[in-house]
Design an enzyme around this catalytic site. Structure first.
Site, mmCIF file in Angstrom:
data_model
loop_
_atom_site.group_PDB
_atom_site.id
_atom_site.type_symbol
_atom_site.label_atom_id
_atom_site.label_comp_id
_atom_site.label_asym_id
_atom_site.label_seq_id
_atom_site.Cartn_x
_atom_site.Cartn_y
_atom_site.Cartn_z
ATOM 1 N N ARG A 221 0.852 -1.181 0.000
ATOM 2 C CA ARG A 221 0.000 0.000 0.000
ATOM 3 C C ARG A 221 0.892 1.238 0.000
ATOM 4 O O ARG A 221 1.905 1.287 0.691
ATOM 5 C CB ARG A 221 -0.901 0.037 1.246
ATOM 6 C CG ARG A 221 -2.051 -0.955 1.214
ATOM 7 C CD ARG A 221 -3.106 -0.598 0.160
ATOM 8 N NE ARG A 221 -4.235 -1.522 0.168
ATOM 9 C CZ ARG A 221 -4.332 -2.616 -0.596
ATOM 10 N NH1 ARG A 221 -3.375 -2.908 -1.458
ATOM 11 N NH2 ARG A 221 -5.392 -3.387 -0.523
ATOM 12 N N HIS A 269 -1.145 -0.274 -9.917
ATOM 13 C CA HIS A 269 -1.780 -1.219 -8.982
ATOM 14 C C HIS A 269 -2.279 -2.468 -9.726
ATOM 15 O O HIS A 269 -3.455 -2.822 -9.682
ATOM 16 C CB HIS A 269 -2.936 -0.541 -8.225
ATOM 17 C CG HIS A 269 -3.303 -1.236 -6.953
ATOM 18 N ND1 HIS A 269 -3.704 -0.570 -5.816
ATOM 19 C CD2 HIS A 269 -3.355 -2.552 -6.629
ATOM 20 C CE1 HIS A 269 -3.979 -1.445 -4.862
ATOM 21 N NE2 HIS A 269 -3.775 -2.655 -5.333
HETATM 22 P P1 NDP Z 1 -1.179 -11.150 5.368
HETATM 23 O O1 NDP Z 1 -2.154 -10.559 6.322
HETATM 24 O O2 NDP Z 1 -1.266 -12.593 5.053
HETATM 25 O O3 NDP Z 1 0.311 -10.881 5.908
HETATM 26 C C1 NDP Z 1 0.717 -9.679 6.477
HETATM 27 C C2 NDP Z 1 2.142 -9.825 6.992
HETATM 28 O O4 NDP Z 1 2.606 -8.556 7.454
HETATM 29 C C3 NDP Z 1 2.232 -10.799 8.185
HETATM 30 O O5 NDP Z 1 3.415 -11.551 8.104
HETATM 31 C C4 NDP Z 1 2.312 -9.842 9.380
HETATM 32 O O6 NDP Z 1 3.024 -10.351 10.501
HETATM 33 C C5 NDP Z 1 3.094 -8.690 8.781
HETATM 34 N N1 NDP Z 1 2.854 -7.459 9.546
HETATM 35 C C6 NDP Z 1 1.677 -6.843 9.793
HETATM 36 N N2 NDP Z 1 1.866 -5.755 10.556
HETATM 37 C C7 NDP Z 1 3.186 -5.691 10.798
HETATM 38 C C8 NDP Z 1 4.004 -4.804 11.538
HETATM 39 N N3 NDP Z 1 3.497 -3.742 12.186
HETATM 40 N N4 NDP Z 1 5.334 -5.049 11.601
HETATM 41 C C9 NDP Z 1 5.874 -6.128 10.973
HETATM 42 N N5 NDP Z 1 5.145 -7.014 10.239
HETATM 43 C C10 NDP Z 1 3.818 -6.790 10.153
HETATM 44 O O7 NDP Z 1 -1.271 -10.269 4.045
HETATM 45 P P2 NDP Z 1 -0.991 -10.724 2.534
HETATM 46 O O8 NDP Z 1 0.355 -11.335 2.467
HETATM 47 O O9 NDP Z 1 -2.132 -11.492 2.009
HETATM 48 O O10 NDP Z 1 -1.032 -9.300 1.794
HETATM 49 C C11 NDP Z 1 -0.181 -8.235 2.192
HETATM 50 C C12 NDP Z 1 -0.691 -6.932 1.593
HETATM 51 O O11 NDP Z 1 -0.465 -6.902 0.197
HETATM 52 C C13 NDP Z 1 -2.205 -6.714 1.707
HETATM 53 O O12 NDP Z 1 -2.541 -6.213 2.988
HETATM 54 C C14 NDP Z 1 -2.466 -5.709 0.610
HETATM 55 O O13 NDP Z 1 -2.387 -4.399 1.122
HETATM 56 C C15 NDP Z 1 -1.338 -5.936 -0.382
HETATM 57 N N6 NDP Z 1 -1.817 -6.428 -1.678
HETATM 58 C C16 NDP Z 1 -1.512 -5.732 -2.805
HETATM 59 C C17 NDP Z 1 -1.928 -6.173 -4.034
HETATM 60 C C18 NDP Z 1 -1.570 -5.428 -5.276
HETATM 61 O O14 NDP Z 1 -2.147 -5.677 -6.331
HETATM 62 N N7 NDP Z 1 -0.629 -4.519 -5.229
HETATM 63 C C19 NDP Z 1 -2.702 -7.405 -4.175
HETATM 64 C C20 NDP Z 1 -2.952 -8.081 -2.944
HETATM 65 C C21 NDP Z 1 -2.518 -7.596 -1.733
HETATM 66 P P3 NDP Z 1 2.500 -11.631 11.329
HETATM 67 O O15 NDP Z 1 2.643 -12.801 10.373
HETATM 68 O O16 NDP Z 1 3.428 -11.717 12.465
HETATM 69 O O17 NDP Z 1 1.078 -11.345 11.683
HETATM 70 C C1 OXD Z 2 -5.759 -6.278 -2.811
HETATM 71 C C2 OXD Z 2 -5.326 -5.355 -3.847
HETATM 72 O O1 OXD Z 2 -5.588 -5.967 -1.628
HETATM 73 O O2 OXD Z 2 -5.704 -5.538 -5.017
HETATM 74 O O3 OXD Z 2 -6.287 -7.340 -3.169
HETATM 75 O O4 OXD Z 2 -4.573 -4.425 -3.577
#
Ligand code: NDP
Ligand code: OXD
Length: 306
Positions: A221, A269
């Site tokens: 993001r 995006h």
């Molecule tokens: P998940 O919820 O599966 O994973 C999030 C990870 O981030 C976890 O490992 C979590 O730690 C870690 N995390 C969260 N907060 C913190 C923090 N404060 N400090 C350190 N680590 C942290 O999310 P996804 O992998 O499914 O997706 C990640 C992001 O990708 C989504 O939230 C979305 O915004 C973005 N996205 C973008 C897309 C695009 O097209 N550009 C498409 C899809 C997603 P822990 O494991 O310890 O909880």
């Molecule tokens: C998602 C994205 O979060 O498209 O799926 O960014």
């Protein structure tokens, strides 16, 4: 027994057709044309206008139409019901493909050569040596990316909130270990969710922990990054290049300094786009679960924000 799709400014005809097939007899309505808000029991949302779910007095569950839930949870009038998100192996595959491609772009210096073309400049140079990668966020997408780059022969580190064990990946956890996690990385990939804790997290101080001349890729993001500090890090050479797929404001406004920065590669995006069929299957499954008062698949924790 109605589902509301609160997904403004998108053609939803394919999603509606998929849902009609999977859930015959269930009424699917598209916001803002909701005939009977008090009949809506399930809402599928993406960047919903604040307060748009408030009149759904019988709402049982909310399903994000993407993997992220930041734009869902920040609604101050969000009904207090379970919220879930899309988790799809196809989405992870798409993300890995994008990241692999971008790392190859930087290895081959295509970022420079594409920049040189309109200037008619002939500046040959051998590949960059990129050997170490750090993935910020080791969730569904981050872990898939880390595993992919291990298989591809890179040295991979990862950083998350809680401690992890992933074969061959050096895992770090918590703010105290951030600098250690990034200090050797030629490429840092951001796959963190946007939450109160990560908003503007990647700022001058954090970029200064990166290896000088690192390459930064943000596919999570835009608001996780302090935009001015990113530009400053590029201008001083602390970062040699960055690839951004996500932005604080989308579409990225005309005239924004990112558009013309020579060290930036921008995509709109598209790194991993929600697949309509896969999403429809999860929506249908979660709708049925909510009807049966069962817990939803891929429910998020509103306290953590992801
Ligand atoms: P998940 O919820 O599966 O994973 C999030 C990870 O981030 C976890 O490992 C979590 O730690 C870690 N995390 C969260 N907060 C913190 C923090 N404060 N400090 C350190 N680590 C942290 O999310 P996804 O992998 O499914 O997706 C990640 C992001 O990708 C989504 O939230 C979305 O915004 C973005 N996205 C973008 C897309 C695009 O097209 N550009 C498409 C899809 C997603 P822990 O494991 O310890 O909880
Ligand atoms: C998602 C994205 O979060 O498209 O799926 O960014």
């Amino acid at each position: 027994m109605s589902i509301a799709l609160v997904i403004p400014d998108r053609d939803l005809s394919r999603l509606v057709a998929e849902l009609n097939q999977l859930l015959p007899g269930v009424v699917i309505e598209q916001w803002p044309d909701i005939a009977q808000p008090e009949q809506i029991e399930f809402a599928v949302v993406w960047k919903q206008p604040a307060g748009s779910l408030a009149s759904f007095t019988k709402l049982k569950a909310i399903q994000s139409y993407g993997a992220g839930v930041d734009s869902v949870l920040t609604d101050p009038r969000l009904p207090d019901v379970p919220v879930s998100r899309i988790v799809d192996p196809g989405l992870a595959q798409a993300m890995v493909r994008y990241l692999d491609t971008m790392v190859s772009v930087y290895q081959l210096r295509l970022d420079r050569f594409i920049h040189d073309q309109p200037l008619q400049q002939w500046r040959p140079k051998g590949p960059r040596r990129l050997e170490t990668i750090t993935v910020l966020g080791l969730g569904v997408l981050g872990e898939a990316a880390a595993n992919h780059f291990i298989q591809a022969g890179f040295q991979v580190s990862g950083w998350a909130r809680s401690a992890k064990q992933i074969a061959d990946v050096r895992c770090f956890a918590g703010a105290d270990q951030f600098a250690e996690a990034v200090k050797l990385a030629d490429v840092v990939i951001c796959l963190l969710p946007l939450t109160a804790a990560t908003d503007s997290f990647l700022n001058e101080q954090r970029f200064s922990s990166f290896k000088p001349g690192a390459i930064f890729i943000n596919v999570a993001r835009g608001a996780i990054v302090d935009e001015r500090d990113l530009i400053a890090a590029l201008d001083t050479g602390q970062l040699q290049a960055a690839c951004l797929d996500v932005f604080r404001q989308e579409p990225l406004p005309v005239g924004h300094p990112f558009w013309s920065h020579p060290q930036l590669t921008i995509t709109p995006h598209i790194s991993a786009v929600t697949n309509i069929q896969a999403a429809a299957r999860q929506i249908a499954e979660n709708y049925q679960r909510s009807q049966q008062n069962r817990s939803l698949l891929h429910q998020v924790d509103p306290q953590k924000g992801y």
